[in-house]
Design an enzyme around this catalytic site. Structure first.
Site, PDB file in Angstrom:
ATOM      1  N   SER A 157      29.250 -13.451  14.487  1.00  0.00           N
ATOM      2  CA  SER A 157      29.433 -14.268  13.274  1.00  0.00           C
ATOM      3  C   SER A 157      30.460 -13.666  12.319  1.00  0.00           C
ATOM      4  CB  SER A 157      28.097 -14.403  12.544  1.00  0.00           C
ATOM      5  OG  SER A 157      27.146 -14.958  13.411  1.00  0.00           O
ATOM      6  N   GLU A 198       8.007 -12.490  14.746  1.00  0.00           N
ATOM      7  CA  GLU A 198       8.519 -13.806  15.151  1.00  0.00           C
ATOM      8  C   GLU A 198       8.170 -14.089  16.616  1.00  0.00           C
ATOM      9  OE1 GLU A 198      12.299 -14.500  12.135  1.00  0.00           O
ATOM     10  OE2 GLU A 198      12.727 -13.830  14.156  1.00  0.00           O
ATOM     11  N   CYS A 249      23.737 -13.531  16.880  1.00  0.00           N
ATOM     12  CA  CYS A 249      23.099 -14.678  16.224  1.00  0.00           C
ATOM     13  C   CYS A 249      23.084 -15.915  17.122  1.00  0.00           C
ATOM     14  CB  CYS A 249      23.809 -14.990  14.910  1.00  0.00           C
ATOM     15  SG  CYS A 249      23.163 -16.458  14.110  1.00  0.00           S
ATOM     16  N   ASP A 298      26.368  -6.106  10.869  1.00  0.00           N
ATOM     17  CA  ASP A 298      25.284  -5.185  11.235  1.00  0.00           C
ATOM     18  C   ASP A 298      25.763  -3.774  11.565  1.00  0.00           C
ATOM     19  OD1 ASP A 298      23.857  -7.510  11.162  1.00  0.00           O
ATOM     20  OD2 ASP A 298      22.910  -7.260  13.135  1.00  0.00           O
ATOM     21  N   THR A 301      23.018 -12.763   9.426  1.00  0.00           N
ATOM     22  CA  THR A 301      24.271 -13.441   9.753  1.00  0.00           C
ATOM     23  C   THR A 301      25.078 -13.829   8.505  1.00  0.00           C
ATOM     24  OG1 THR A 301      23.322 -14.244  11.794  1.00  0.00           O
ATOM     25  CG2 THR A 301      25.195 -15.483  10.939  1.00  0.00           C
ATOM     26  N   ARG A 346       2.670   1.161  14.442  1.00  0.00           N
ATOM     27  CA  ARG A 346       2.338   2.551  14.108  1.00  0.00           C
ATOM     28  C   ARG A 346       1.770   2.717  12.701  1.00  0.00           C
ATOM     29  NH1 ARG A 346       8.454   5.132  13.797  1.00  0.00           N
ATOM     30  NH2 ARG A 346       9.291   3.773  12.187  1.00  0.00           N
ATOM     31  N   CYS A 397      19.297 -15.329  16.295  1.00  0.00           N
ATOM     32  CA  CYS A 397      18.791 -16.363  15.383  1.00  0.00           C
ATOM     33  C   CYS A 397      18.675 -17.755  16.016  1.00  0.00           C
ATOM     34  CB  CYS A 397      19.709 -16.506  14.174  1.00  0.00           C
ATOM     35  SG  CYS A 397      20.434 -14.987  13.594  1.00  0.00           S
TER      36      CYS A 397
HETATM   37  P1  NDP Z   1      12.722  -4.118  11.707  1.00  0.00           P
HETATM   38  O1  NDP Z   1      13.370  -2.943  11.095  1.00  0.00           O
HETATM   39  O2  NDP Z   1      12.474  -5.328  10.893  1.00  0.00           O
HETATM   40  O3  NDP Z   1      11.330  -3.675  12.368  1.00  0.00           O
HETATM   41  C1  NDP Z   1      11.245  -2.585  13.258  1.00  0.00           C
HETATM   42  C2  NDP Z   1       9.781  -2.327  13.543  1.00  0.00           C
HETATM   43  O4  NDP Z   1       9.686  -1.339  14.560  1.00  0.00           O
HETATM   44  C3  NDP Z   1       9.029  -1.785  12.343  1.00  0.00           C
HETATM   45  O5  NDP Z   1       7.730  -2.280  12.372  1.00  0.00           O
HETATM   46  C4  NDP Z   1       9.073  -0.278  12.582  1.00  0.00           C
HETATM   47  O6  NDP Z   1       8.012   0.425  11.993  1.00  0.00           O
HETATM   48  C5  NDP Z   1       8.930  -0.231  14.084  1.00  0.00           C
HETATM   49  N1  NDP Z   1       9.480   0.982  14.665  1.00  0.00           N
HETATM   50  C6  NDP Z   1      10.689   1.534  14.443  1.00  0.00           C
HETATM   51  N2  NDP Z   1      10.850   2.643  15.172  1.00  0.00           N
HETATM   52  C7  NDP Z   1       9.722   2.803  15.879  1.00  0.00           C
HETATM   53  C8  NDP Z   1       9.283   3.780  16.815  1.00  0.00           C
HETATM   54  N3  NDP Z   1      10.055   4.794  17.157  1.00  0.00           N
HETATM   55  N4  NDP Z   1       8.037   3.635  17.345  1.00  0.00           N
HETATM   56  C9  NDP Z   1       7.250   2.603  16.996  1.00  0.00           C
HETATM   57  N5  NDP Z   1       7.612   1.654  16.128  1.00  0.00           N
HETATM   58  C10 NDP Z   1       8.847   1.754  15.566  1.00  0.00           C
HETATM   59  O7  NDP Z   1      13.636  -4.432  12.980  1.00  0.00           O
HETATM   60  P2  NDP Z   1      13.745  -5.708  13.909  1.00  0.00           P
HETATM   61  O8  NDP Z   1      14.240  -5.202  15.189  1.00  0.00           O
HETATM   62  O9  NDP Z   1      12.517  -6.527  13.856  1.00  0.00           O
HETATM   63  O10 NDP Z   1      14.907  -6.524  13.211  1.00  0.00           O
HETATM   64  C11 NDP Z   1      16.139  -5.869  12.903  1.00  0.00           C
HETATM   65  C12 NDP Z   1      16.779  -6.532  11.737  1.00  0.00           C
HETATM   66  O11 NDP Z   1      17.344  -7.763  12.161  1.00  0.00           O
HETATM   67  C13 NDP Z   1      15.818  -6.913  10.613  1.00  0.00           C
HETATM   68  O12 NDP Z   1      15.624  -5.863   9.715  1.00  0.00           O
HETATM   69  C14 NDP Z   1      16.505  -8.089   9.977  1.00  0.00           C
HETATM   70  O13 NDP Z   1      17.440  -7.609   9.027  1.00  0.00           O
HETATM   71  C15 NDP Z   1      17.245  -8.721  11.127  1.00  0.00           C
HETATM   72  N6  NDP Z   1      16.518  -9.895  11.628  1.00  0.00           N
HETATM   73  C16 NDP Z   1      16.407 -10.966  10.801  1.00  0.00           C
HETATM   74  C17 NDP Z   1      15.743 -12.082  11.199  1.00  0.00           C
HETATM   75  C18 NDP Z   1      15.615 -13.232  10.255  1.00  0.00           C
HETATM   76  O14 NDP Z   1      16.338 -13.266   9.267  1.00  0.00           O
HETATM   77  N7  NDP Z   1      14.715 -14.156  10.503  1.00  0.00           N
HETATM   78  C19 NDP Z   1      15.141 -12.188  12.521  1.00  0.00           C
HETATM   79  C20 NDP Z   1      15.298 -10.998  13.312  1.00  0.00           C
HETATM   80  C21 NDP Z   1      15.967  -9.907  12.863  1.00  0.00           C
HETATM   81  P3  NDP Z   1       8.076   0.963  10.470  1.00  0.00           P
HETATM   82  O15 NDP Z   1       7.915  -0.249   9.619  1.00  0.00           O
HETATM   83  O16 NDP Z   1       6.946   1.913  10.401  1.00  0.00           O
HETATM   84  O17 NDP Z   1       9.406   1.614  10.327  1.00  0.00           O
END
Ligand code: NDP
Length: 446
Positions: A14, A180, A42, A302, A310, A197, A47
């Site tokens: 994007s 999601e 995206c 990103d 996006t 965790r 997305c």
């Molecule tokens: P997030 O950062 O939102 O979530 C990551 C999750 O993984 C958290 O719960 C985190 O825990 C956990 N985690 C991280 N490292 C480990 C580990 N080593 N062991 C176990 N658990 C772990 O990332 P996503 O991949 O879900 O999404 C990435 C980004 O993409 C989002 O932040 C968002 O900005 C974007 N996105 C947006 C969407 C939308 O607008 N609808 C949809 C999808 C993605 P903890 O919280 O404890 O760190």
């Protein structure tokens, strides 16, 4: 010094595509490099396909409530393969649109992975290309933690195209992607275990929202397992047994989806060949001009920001091109970014959580409301909607708005405009609601 191009963009997602098109529109000679499909995360594996699956999952509640509205749809049945085939056809269509957008705007598309050689040169398929400026727009890629057997886990990329619907699966993480996908698969009849965790899902969201969302997911049937880490994924015939560091055991999982965050996509980009600044997490470190060290190297999206959204990547790239090649002097503002988690129920947020607002704004007024949306009133569906407004007491400014419920994403967009422009609670109170809607609650909260 003569260059092949005014601008080389690496990555046709994007942010990259928008930047390339705008630059070309200003008459610049632009090349864009892409080693995969044009459209990026995206459009191809994020997305857009995700939202199509969200729509598919949403039909379940529609069918459940249909009878109350006089419909007889007893023989409704679902076919995952048809959904995936239709989704793929739609993504193909969008990919073609992206391709024609690029060619119509005069951008040269080079469908190879590009590696930066020096401050003005990239190499792709053994050929060098030079430009006055290079824009890195390579996005992000799923992060897999180091766990025994992690090679058996899939990311959201693969989850969007599973060959068949599993009976049972486990999702690791509790952020955007984890919840999601948990909701999509749960709605489609898969037994979903969500292993997190921490002690409360969706870290970073308002605490009331986190509690409400977690309760809703559990009510919908998702098995939320907190304070637990998966420490081993053991193959067991065609399935997997999971070893957790708590006393819970998860056996015979057909799919293990790793949704533990995303990392900057800088693999084989050649950053070691130039003096690019990196952040502690491997993201390219940019200043307000999107510059990352060398005067000719820039980055958007990103690969360099924490708001992996996006519209943020698009805005960063578009405004940068306007500033370089047009008469633009605008900069992206990252405050009051609205976003929506497309779970069931949806979670839409704009501005500060109560916890953040307390730190930034001192005394607050909090308005909350919980109700059953009218569309469920005649049905067996007990889903509730939750809304929360956070107002700074001293100024009456609305500094946070959070909605959990059906159509939350559609509702927040307009309110986000008002909040970004500094609307006060008294001004909000002067607005007339639209009856009967859920959104009217936001202008009548007292
Ligand atoms: P997030 O950062 O939102 O979530 C990551 C999750 O993984 C958290 O719960 C985190 O825990 C956990 N985690 C991280 N490292 C480990 C580990 N080593 N062991 C176990 N658990 C772990 O990332 P996503 O991949 O879900 O999404 C990435 C980004 O993409 C989002 O932040 C968002 O900005 C974007 N996105 C947006 C969407 C939308 O607008 N609808 C949809 C999808 C993605 P903890 O919280 O404890 O760190």
């Amino acid at each position: 010094m003569g260059f092949d191009f005014d601008l080389i963009v690496i990555g046709a997602g994007s942010g990259g595509v928008r930047s390339a098109r705008i630059a070309a529109g200003y008459g610049k000679k632009v090349a864009i490099f892409e080693g995969s499909d044009v459209g990026g995360t995206c459009v191809i594996r994020g997305c857009v396909p995700k939202k199509l699956l969200v729509y598919a999952a949403g039909f379940v509640k529609t069918f459940k409530s249909a009878q109350a509205f006089g419909w007889d749809i007893d023989d409704a049945s679902f076919n995952w393969q048809n959904l995936i085939a239709n989704k793929d056809a739609e993504i193909n269509r969008l990919n073609k649109i992206y391709l024609s957008l690029l060619s119509n705007s005069g951008v040269e598309l080079i469908q190879h992975h590009a590696t930066i050689v020096d401050n003005h040169t990239v190499v792709a398929a053994n050929k060098n290309y030079s430009a006055k400026r290079i824009l890195i727009a390579t996005g992000s890629t799923p992060f897999f933690p180091e766990i025994d057997g992690i090679e058996h886990a899939v990311s959201s990329n693969e989850a969007l195209s599973l060959n068949s619907l599993p009976e049972e699966m486990t999702i690791m993480g509790a952020g955007y992607i984890a919840v999601e996908f948990a909701c999509i698969f749960n709605a489609l009849g898969v037994k979903v275990n969500l292993v997190y965790r921490g002690d409360k899902i969706l870290r970073g969201f308002d605490n009331d929202v986190r509690n409400f969302a977690e309760e809703s997911y559990i009510k919908n049937g998702i098995n939320v397992i907190l304070n637990s880490n998966i420490i081993e994924i053991k193959p067991n015939h065609e399935k997997f047994d999971l070893v957790l560091d708590s006393d819970i055991s998860l056996k015979n999982q057909e799919v293990v989806l790793c949704a533990t965050g995303r990392i900057a996509n800088t693999y084989n980009l050649g950053l070691e060949n130039i003096q690019v600044k990196l952040k502690y997490n491997g993201q390219v470190d940019v200043d307000a001009e999107q510059n990352c060290g060398p005067r000719s190297i820039f980055a958007v999206g990103d690969v360099c920001n924490n708001d992996n959204l996006t519209p943020v990547a698009i805005k960063e790239g578009h405004l940068l091109m306007d500033r370089w090649y047009g008469n633009g002097n605008s900069y992206i503002e990252y405050d009051y970014l609205p976003s929506t988690v497309f779970s069931q129920p949806e979670i839409a947020s704009c501005g500060y959580t109560e916890e953040q607002a307390e730190e930034h704004f001192g005394a607050l007024q909090i308005f909350t409301s919980k109700f059953r949306a009218m569309k469920y009133a005649m049905t067996d569906i007990q889903d509730q909607t939750f809304m929360k407004l956070i107002v700074q007491k001293e100024t009456d400014l609305v500094v946070g708005c959070h909605i959990v419920g059906a159509d939350a994403g559609e509702m927040i967009q307009g309110f986000a405009v008002a909040i970004k422009q500094g609307i006060t609670k008294s001004k909000l109170n002067q607005c007339i609601g639209i009856h009967p809607t859920s959104a009217e609650e936001l202008v009548t909260m007292n």
